[in-house]
Design a protein around this motif. Structure first.
Motif, PDB file in Angstrom:
ATOM      1  N   ALA A 189      -6.420  -0.924   1.078  1.00 10.73           N
ATOM      2  CA  ALA A 189      -4.856  -0.671   1.349  1.00 10.73           C
ATOM      3  C   ALA A 189      -4.830   0.803   1.862  1.00 10.73           C
ATOM      4  N   PRO A 190      -5.255   1.670   1.235  1.00 10.87           N
ATOM      5  CA  PRO A 190      -5.508   3.212   1.753  1.00 10.87           C
ATOM      6  C   PRO A 190      -6.036   3.398   3.080  1.00 10.87           C
ATOM      7  N   TYR A 191      -7.080   2.525   3.437  1.00  8.04           N
ATOM      8  CA  TYR A 191      -7.575   2.599   4.837  1.00  8.04           C
ATOM      9  C   TYR A 191      -6.878   1.818   5.651  1.00  8.04           C
ATOM     10  N   LEU A 192      -6.038   0.846   5.466  1.00  9.99           N
ATOM     11  CA  LEU A 192      -5.193   0.257   6.245  1.00  9.99           C
ATOM     12  C   LEU A 192      -3.935   1.221   6.744  1.00  9.99           C
ATOM     13  N   VAL A 193      -3.340   2.072   5.735  1.00 19.03           N
ATOM     14  CA  VAL A 193      -2.399   2.857   5.822  1.00 19.03           C
ATOM     15  C   VAL A 193      -2.883   4.041   6.778  1.00 19.03           C
ATOM     16  N   ILE A 253       3.347  12.073   6.683  1.00 23.37           N
ATOM     17  CA  ILE A 253       3.246  12.577   4.980  1.00 23.37           C
ATOM     18  C   ILE A 253       3.702  11.088   4.506  1.00 23.37           C
ATOM     19  N   GLY A 254       4.817  10.549   4.863  1.00 22.01           N
ATOM     20  CA  GLY A 254       5.208   9.330   4.061  1.00 22.01           C
ATOM     21  C   GLY A 254       4.048   8.215   4.086  1.00 22.01           C
ATOM     22  N   LEU A 255       3.302   8.072   5.256  1.00 24.40           N
ATOM     23  CA  LEU A 255       2.465   6.925   5.260  1.00 24.40           C
ATOM     24  C   LEU A 255       1.092   7.414   4.221  1.00 24.40           C
ATOM     25  N   GLU A 256       0.998   8.861   3.979  1.00 25.15           N
ATOM     26  CA  GLU A 256      -0.096   9.299   3.309  1.00 25.15           C
ATOM     27  C   GLU A 256       0.273   9.053   1.731  1.00 25.15           C
ATOM     28  N   TRP A 257       1.554   9.090   1.310  1.00 23.38           N
ATOM     29  CA  TRP A 257       1.940   9.162  -0.022  1.00 23.38           C
ATOM     30  C   TRP A 257       2.323   7.621  -0.255  1.00 23.38           C
ATOM     31  N   ALA A 258       2.405   6.800   0.592  1.00 27.41           N
ATOM     32  CA  ALA A 258       2.762   5.243   0.417  1.00 27.41           C
ATOM     33  C   ALA A 258       1.680   4.842  -0.827  1.00 27.41           C
ATOM     34  N   PRO A 259       0.202   4.889  -0.584  1.00 30.29           N
ATOM     35  CA  PRO A 259      -0.558   4.138  -1.273  1.00 30.29           C
ATOM     36  C   PRO A 259      -0.586   4.954  -2.849  1.00 30.29           C
ATOM     37  N   ILE A 260      -0.141   6.085  -2.940  1.00 33.43           N
ATOM     38  CA  ILE A 260      -0.079   7.075  -3.999  1.00 33.43           C
ATOM     39  C   ILE A 260       1.213   6.435  -4.965  1.00 33.43           C
ATOM     40  N   ARG A 261       2.141   5.997  -4.124  1.00 37.41           N
ATOM     41  CA  ARG A 261       3.416   5.483  -5.036  1.00 37.41           C
ATOM     42  C   ARG A 261       3.230   3.995  -5.462  1.00 37.41           C
ATOM     43  N   SER A 262       2.548   3.329  -4.600  1.00 40.49           N
ATOM     44  CA  SER A 262       2.450   1.840  -4.654  1.00 40.49           C
ATOM     45  C   SER A 262       1.319   1.719  -6.008  1.00 40.49           C
ATOM     46  N   ALA A 263       0.519   2.802  -6.298  1.00 46.21           N
ATOM     47  CA  ALA A 263      -0.440   2.525  -7.160  1.00 46.21           C
ATOM     48  C   ALA A 263      -0.145   3.067  -8.541  1.00 46.21           C
ATOM     49  N   ALA A 264       1.006   4.022  -8.370  1.00 41.19           N
ATOM     50  CA  ALA A 264       1.765   4.600  -9.725  1.00 41.19           C
ATOM     51  C   ALA A 264       2.127   3.779 -10.812  1.00 41.19           C
ATOM     52  N   PRO A 265       1.806   3.988 -12.022  1.00 40.26           N
ATOM     53  CA  PRO A 265       2.271   3.099 -13.094  1.00 40.26           C
ATOM     54  C   PRO A 265       3.812   3.091 -12.916  1.00 40.26           C
ATOM     55  N   ARG A 266       4.026   1.785 -13.585  1.00 48.07           N
ATOM     56  CA  ARG A 266       5.618   1.707 -13.715  1.00 48.07           C
ATOM     57  C   ARG A 266       5.746   1.107 -15.050  1.00 48.07           C
TER      58      ARG A 266
END
Length: 266
Positions: A189-193, A253-266
Motif C-alpha cells: 500500500a505505501p508503494y501504491l500511494v 503531503i496528504g498522500l504521504e501521511w495516508a499510509p501512516i494514519r491508516s497503520a496507526a493503532p486505534r
C-alpha cells in the motif's frame, strides 16, 4: 567523498548552500515576490497586492486549476491501475521475456514529451479513434507520460516484498483473488500511494505534450501559466504558479501521511 576536517566541512556546506540558494531558493523567491508585487522596474519589486491572486482564482485561471486537478486524478488513477496490474503480472515472470516487457513501460519516459504529444495528435486525428479536440486526448497524453513511473514504483515495492506472507496464505487455502486483495495489496500500500502521488505531481506539472493536444475548453495550469507569461502577464502567471506549487504540495503531503494514519493503532 567524506570530509573530516572542520574547515573542509565548512567549505563544503558553504558551497552546497550557495548552489542550493542559486538553483532552488532564488527562482522560487523571485516567483513569490512577483506574485505579490505591483511593479518591478528595479532590482526589487515595489508595492504589495493580492490582485494577482484574485485574477488567478477567477475566470479562465480557475478553470485551469480544475482542469489540472481532474486531469491529474484521472491519469494517475489509470496509471496506478495499469501499472499495478502489469507489475503483478510481470512479477511472476523471472525470465528474459518478463524483463523485456518491463522495459516497454519505460519507453515513453525516454521520449521527449513534445514528441509524445505530436505522435498522439497525428495518431488520433483520424477515424476510428478521433480524439483530436477532445479532453480525452489530454488524459491519454498524461497517462502515457506518467505510466512508466507508476509501474516502476510499484515494481520496486513488489521486489522488496517477501513471498512468505503469500505462501502462508496459500497454504491456509486462500484463493488467488483473496490473497491479492487481503495480503499482497495491503503490504505494498505505501508503494501504491507513492506511485499515485508521483504520477499526480508529474501530471500537474506537465506542459510539453499538453500544449500540443489540449482543446480550447480544457487548459491546464502549466498551459495557462505559459500563455500568461507569453502575453507578458508575468505577475498573474507567478501567482498561478504559486497556486500550482501549493496545491501539489498539499496533495503530496496528504498522500504521504495516508499510509501512516491508516497503520496507526486505534
Amino acid at each position: 567523498m567524506l570530509v573530516w576536517s572542520l574547515s573542509g566541512r565548512v567549505l563544503v556546506w558553504s558551497f552546497a548552500a550557495v548552489i542550493l540558494g542559486v538553483i532552488f531558493v532564488a527562482p522560487l523567491a523571485v516567483i513569490i515576490l512577483a506574485s505579490f508585487s505591483q511593479h518591478w522596474n528595479g532590482v526589487l519589486p515595489t508595492g504589495f497586492t493580492l490582485e494577482h491572486y484574485r485574477d488567478a482564482t477567477g475566470g479562465a485561471e480557475r478553470d485551469a486549476v480544475v482542469a489540472s486537478l481532474v486531469t491529474g486524478f484521472v491519469a494517475s488513477l489509470l496509471a496506478l491501475g495499469t501499472g499495478a496490474w502489469a507489475a503483478l503480472a510481470l512479477r511472476a515472470r523471472a525470465d528474459r521475456w518478463g524483463a523485456a516487457l518491463g522495459v516497454l513501460f519505460f519507453i515513453p519516459s525516454a521520449v521527449p514529451s513534445v514528441s509524445v504529444g505530436l505522435g498522439l495528435l497525428v495518431a488520433f486525428s483520424q477515424r476510428p479513434l478521433l480524439l483530436n479536440g477532445t479532453t480525452a486526448i489530454v488524459f491519454v497524453a498524461h497517462y502515457v507520460l506518467i505510466s512508466a513511473f507508476a509501474f516502476g514504483a510499484i515494481s520496486a515495492g513488489l521486489s522488496r516484498l517477501a513471498p512468505d506472507y503469500e505462501e502462508v496464505a496459500s497454504c491456509l487455502g486462500a484463493r488467488p483473488a483473496y490473497r491479492l486483495v487481503h495480503v499482497t495489496l495491503p503490504l505494498i500500500a505505501p508503494y501504491l500511494v507513492a506511485a499515485f502521488g508521483l504520477s499526480f505531481a508529474l501530471s500537474m506539472g506537465e506542459l510539453g505534450a499538453t500544449v500540443m493536444v489540449y482543446p480550447p475548453g480544457w487548459v491546464t495550469m502549466p498551459v495557462a501559466i505559459f500563455g500568461l507569461t507569453d502575453r507578458g502577464d508575468i505577475f498573474t502567471g507567478a501567482a498561478l504558479t504559486m497556486i500550482l506549487v501549493v496545491v501539489t504540495l498539499i496533495l503530496l503531503i496528504g498522500l504521504e501521511w495516508a499510509p501512516i494514519r491508516s497503520a496507526a493503532p486505534r
